[in-house]
Design an enzyme around this catalytic site. Sequence first.
Site, PDB file in Angstrom:
ATOM      1  N   LYS A  54     -33.124  97.749 -21.854  1.00 39.18           N
ATOM      2  CA  LYS A  54     -32.065  98.745 -20.945  1.00 39.18           C
ATOM      3  C   LYS A  54     -31.587  97.816 -20.088  1.00 39.18           C
ATOM      4  CE  LYS A  54     -31.369 103.654 -20.161  1.00 39.18           C
ATOM      5  NZ  LYS A  54     -32.820 104.121 -19.568  1.00 39.18           N
ATOM      6  N   VAL A  55     -29.906  98.212 -20.677  1.00 42.73           N
ATOM      7  CA  VAL A  55     -29.292  97.650 -19.238  1.00 42.73           C
ATOM      8  C   VAL A  55     -27.990  99.149 -18.804  1.00 42.73           C
ATOM      9  CG1 VAL A  55     -29.062  95.392 -19.901  1.00 42.73           C
ATOM     10  CG2 VAL A  55     -27.448  96.529 -20.968  1.00 42.73           C
ATOM     11  N   SER A  56     -26.882  98.273 -17.553  1.00 47.35           N
ATOM     12  CA  SER A  56     -26.449  99.044 -17.446  1.00 47.35           C
ATOM     13  C   SER A  56     -25.132  98.827 -18.775  1.00 47.35           C
ATOM     14  CB  SER A  56     -26.034  99.521 -16.136  1.00 47.35           C
ATOM     15  OG  SER A  56     -26.434  99.299 -15.321  1.00 47.35           O
ATOM     16  N   ALA A 108     -23.191 103.124 -11.942  1.00 47.73           N
ATOM     17  CA  ALA A 108     -22.996 103.669 -10.696  1.00 47.73           C
ATOM     18  C   ALA A 108     -21.974 103.239  -9.777  1.00 47.73           C
ATOM     19  CB  ALA A 108     -24.460 103.917 -10.013  1.00 47.73           C
ATOM     20  N   HIS A 148     -31.077 108.464 -11.253  1.00 48.60           N
ATOM     21  CA  HIS A 148     -32.226 108.604 -11.305  1.00 48.60           C
ATOM     22  C   HIS A 148     -32.672 110.007 -10.223  1.00 48.60           C
ATOM     23  CE1 HIS A 148     -32.670 105.317 -13.824  1.00 48.60           C
ATOM     24  NE2 HIS A 148     -32.252 104.469 -12.908  1.00 48.60           N
TER      25      HIS A 148
END
Length: 272
Positions: A54-56, A108, A148
């Site tokens: 899982k990554v950005s 973000a 989050h």
Amino acid sequence: MTLSLAFSPCPNDTFVFHALTHGLVPGAPDFDVTFADVDVTNTAALSGQFDLVKVSYAALPWLLEKYTLLPCGGALGRGCGPLVLVKDAGIASLAGKSVAVPGDRTTAYLLMRLWSAAEPPAHIEVVPFAEIMPAVAAGRFDAGLVIHEARFTYQRYGLHALADLGEWWEDDTGLPIPLGAILAHRERVDPGEATAWIKESVRLAWENPGASRSFVLEHAQEMEQSVVDQHIGLYVNEFTASLGPDGHAAVDALLNRAAAEGLVPATPLVGA
């Protein structure tokens, strides 16, 4: 066969991957699981360390040579974008300010750079996600960029939202905000098989949400049940099951705009 899998300890990820990592998905292999903050996985994936990770979405331009984007299991949505928080409610922009961010290749941070391009901060420092709000509340930084469950709890620290970057993105593009992506190593994982495993894990999570409760709470780091439930309800949605046309369009829009601004390398369209 055992595959390596890395994702965050956040409730949306543990909820999604509970069935897959507990032998509940027929035909899926065993997994060696690493729990890590997204800034850690973004960096580790550069060397191809994990089979599934899982990554950005903002990190894709540096990773797609080694990895394939899977169309499920990630985090996209509406009303769930990052927030720019300040202690001083009189702050009206980031111009000349010091800002704590959760990673320099996170979605973000990329959104913040696009939003604040005309009035950039004076100083950026990468700070572990869990430390950002306390640091801003203590006056170490003028502002903090949070993700989050922070959108549910920032008022407890006496902080104010200067900007909701997801809201800004949605108003500007009409598209959901692409936050976290699931990648499969091109040389070690069949993307079709991995997609089927993850889709089934998501289906099982929704079918019996109570089955993952103890696993989710074990990794939720003192997060109370109400916040955990809000977190899962917001970040595990239709795009988790399938990116679909709107999800793919959102990823392409983010990366194309960032490339046009010189913030990331040009990236081929991720496809529909």
